[in-house]
Scaffold this motif. Structure first.
Motif, short mmCIF file in Angstrom:
data_model
loop_
_atom_site.label_atom_id
_atom_site.label_comp_id
_atom_site.label_asym_id
_atom_site.label_seq_id
_atom_site.Cartn_x
_atom_site.Cartn_y
_atom_site.Cartn_z
N LYS A 2 -36.75 84.38 37.93
CA LYS A 2 -35.57 84.37 38.87
C LYS A 2 -34.80 83.29 38.61
O LYS A 2 -35.29 81.94 38.39
N CYS A 3 -33.53 83.39 38.80
CA CYS A 3 -32.58 82.49 38.47
C CYS A 3 -32.79 81.13 39.69
O CYS A 3 -32.61 81.50 40.83
N ARG A 4 -32.69 79.84 38.94
CA ARG A 4 -33.09 78.85 40.15
C ARG A 4 -31.72 78.65 41.07
O ARG A 4 -31.90 77.79 41.88
N HIS A 5 -30.77 79.12 40.83
CA HIS A 5 -29.50 79.14 41.56
C HIS A 5 -29.47 80.40 42.49
O HIS A 5 -29.25 80.18 43.65
N CYS A 6 -29.32 81.40 41.88
CA CYS A 6 -28.68 82.79 42.72
C CYS A 6 -29.92 83.68 42.94
O CYS A 6 -29.76 84.64 43.53
N GLY A 7 -31.08 83.39 42.06
CA GLY A 7 -32.28 84.32 42.55
C GLY A 7 -32.21 85.70 41.76
O GLY A 7 -33.11 86.49 41.69
N CYS A 45 -30.11 82.68 30.10
CA CYS A 45 -28.77 82.57 30.71
C CYS A 45 -28.86 83.51 31.90
O CYS A 45 -29.15 84.88 31.65
N CYS A 46 -28.37 83.40 33.08
CA CYS A 46 -28.44 84.27 34.18
C CYS A 46 -27.08 84.91 34.14
O CYS A 46 -26.04 84.53 33.96
N ARG A 47 -27.30 86.34 34.24
CA ARG A 47 -26.09 87.09 34.10
C ARG A 47 -25.03 87.18 35.26
O ARG A 47 -24.02 87.40 35.23
N GLU A 48 -25.69 86.78 36.29
CA GLU A 48 -24.98 86.78 37.39
C GLU A 48 -24.03 85.54 37.44
O GLU A 48 -22.90 85.75 37.79
N CYS A 49 -24.73 84.34 37.54
CA CYS A 49 -24.18 83.25 37.85
C CYS A 49 -23.79 82.35 36.31
O CYS A 49 -22.90 81.30 36.75
N ARG A 50 -24.37 82.79 35.36
CA ARG A 50 -24.21 81.82 33.95
C ARG A 50 -24.68 80.51 34.05
O ARG A 50 -24.35 79.88 33.21
ZN LIG Z 1 -28.08 83.07 38.60
#
Ligand SMILES: [Zn+2]
Length: 409
Positions: A2-7, A45-50
């Motif tokens: 899980k992305c540590r910023h946006c999940g 790399c998170c595809r949602e928030c980069r």
């Molecule tokens: Zn993210």
């Protein structure tokens, strides 16, 4: 993961360096017969928030080591940078003796000493005991804790809100980036300013700086991702500058989203446009990086093997995280790289983690006279080449491996 910023769970691969020991886990003489723990070093790399981020396999305590703490005041050029920062911020934001500066990751007081000299009130946050002690010796008050929303709120409640906060080379090193950023939103006065400096992901990719990856370096930051993390945690970016540190860094200026009134500079849209033009909103910008890292490794290995064939002795300078990442990803051992010189007495006599290459003094280098010296911290090469210029007396040459293998004439 899980992305540590946006999940989000939508990740694209950025860099897979296999496994590596924690970069600060130097091996002592007593530990030579013991095994070492290696953890995966994989970055996505998170595809949602980069937000580019490490995949976590162990907790913070595994990687947080205070034994070989870096003292910022060792670098004179960094001290100059800190002194200029304080002067520039005082001039730009009209700081007076009634103002209050808080620095997070205040280290040994390398920066706040200049605020103190100008009579500006200041407070440092620094969880590492040895550097906190050095800062106190300069007369700077230090809170010896990790920073986050709770501490930011506590300080504000105690009437210690900040007109200016500084956070240099720490944003990329915090595991919980949301909580950390939220702390600044709570600590700032209504019209206060928070500045952050961090290596720019755009340069990391353009210059193939894959060796800046290590476990404690949790995030690899662009303005695109930082602006988004800030916005979700009560801060908004109003200016950005570039600095040459660590191969190319950004200094971001932020204010509280609810009360800040600083006008947004055109630099913000310009930098976002530059990042977008480079492809940072797409996938291939990130997925192509693995190949770039492997190309650097191949060049380094070819150089080492060819040097051995020619009977040239190769040593290195700088026992730090960058070198360990390059050496362990390449699988290099002392047969190809016989020793590494470091001027920190606390590291001399130890072995590099993983590769077990011995760390020696500069006197040892002078006695051994290797024909090639690889400068592992390439970002400090000007300073190091000057310091070791005498290797030319025995025909020695400097070598850097990033962004491409170069034997300097
Ligand atoms: Zn993210």
């Amino acid at each position: 993961m899980k992305c540590r910023h946006c999940g989000s769970t939508h990740m694209v691969p950025f860099l897979d360096l296999g496994t590596a020991p924690p970069s600060n886990s130097y091996v002592t003489a007593d530990e030579r017969h013991l095994p070492e723990l290696w953890y995966p070093l994989v970055i996505h790399c998170c595809r949602e928030c980069r937000l580019v981020q490490t995949e976590d396999f162990a907790d913070r305590e595994t990687f947080f080591s205070s034994s070989y703490a870096y003292f910022s005041s060792f670098s004179t050029s960094w001290l100059d940078h800190a002194e200029r920062y304080v002067a520039d911020m005082q001039a730009r934001f009209g700081l007076t003796e009634a103002s209050h500066i808080v620095e997070v990751a205040a280290n040994d007081g390398y920066l706040l000493q200049y605020a103190k000299a100008r009579g500006i009130g200041c407070l440092g946050i620094e969880p590492t005991a040895s550097t906190a002690k050095a800062a106190r010796a300069k007369g700077i008050e230090i809170v010896e804790e990790f920073f986050g929303a709770e501490l930011g709120e506590k300080l504000a409640a105690e009437g210690r809100s900040a007109d200016l906060t500084a956070a240099n080379n720490v944003l990329a090193h915090v595991p919980d980036i949301n909580d950390f950023v939220a702390g600044f939103a709570r600590l700032l006065k209504a019209n206060g300013v928070a500045t952050f400096e961090f290596p720019h992901l755009l340069n990391m990719v353009r210059e193939a700086q894959f060796d800046t990856a290590y476990h404690e370096h949790y995030s690899y930051l662009s303005l695109t991702s930082v602006a988004r993390v800030f916005a979700a945690n009560g801060l908004s970016v109003f200016d950005v500058e570039t600095t040459p540190w660590h191969g190319g860094s950004l200094r971001v200026f932020a204010q509280r989203s609810d009360t800040g009134r600083h006008p947004v500079a055109s630099t913000v849209a310009a930098m976002l446009a530059e990042e977008h033009a480079a492809g940072m909103l797409g996938d291939t910008f990130y997925t192509d990086f693995q190949e770039a890292a492997q190309t650097v490794r191949d060049g380094f290995m070819e150089f080492l093997i060819e040097s051995r064939r020619q009977g040239l002795k190769v040593a290195a300078y700088g026992a730090a995280a960058k070198g360990n990442t390059l050496i362990n990803f390449s699988g290099v051992k002392p047969d190809l790289l016989s020793f590494v010189v470091d001027k920190n007495p606390a590291k001399q006599g130890l072995l590099l983690p993983g590769s077990r290459i011995p760390i020696v003094t500069e006197e040892f280098l002078k006695a051994e006279k290797p024909e090639r010296v690889v400068i592992l911290p390439w970002n400090l090469q000007a300073e190091i080449r000057q310091q070791l210029s005498y290797i030319s007396d025995w025909g020695g040459k400097f070598v850097t491996a990033v962004p491409a293998l170069t034997v300097h004439p």
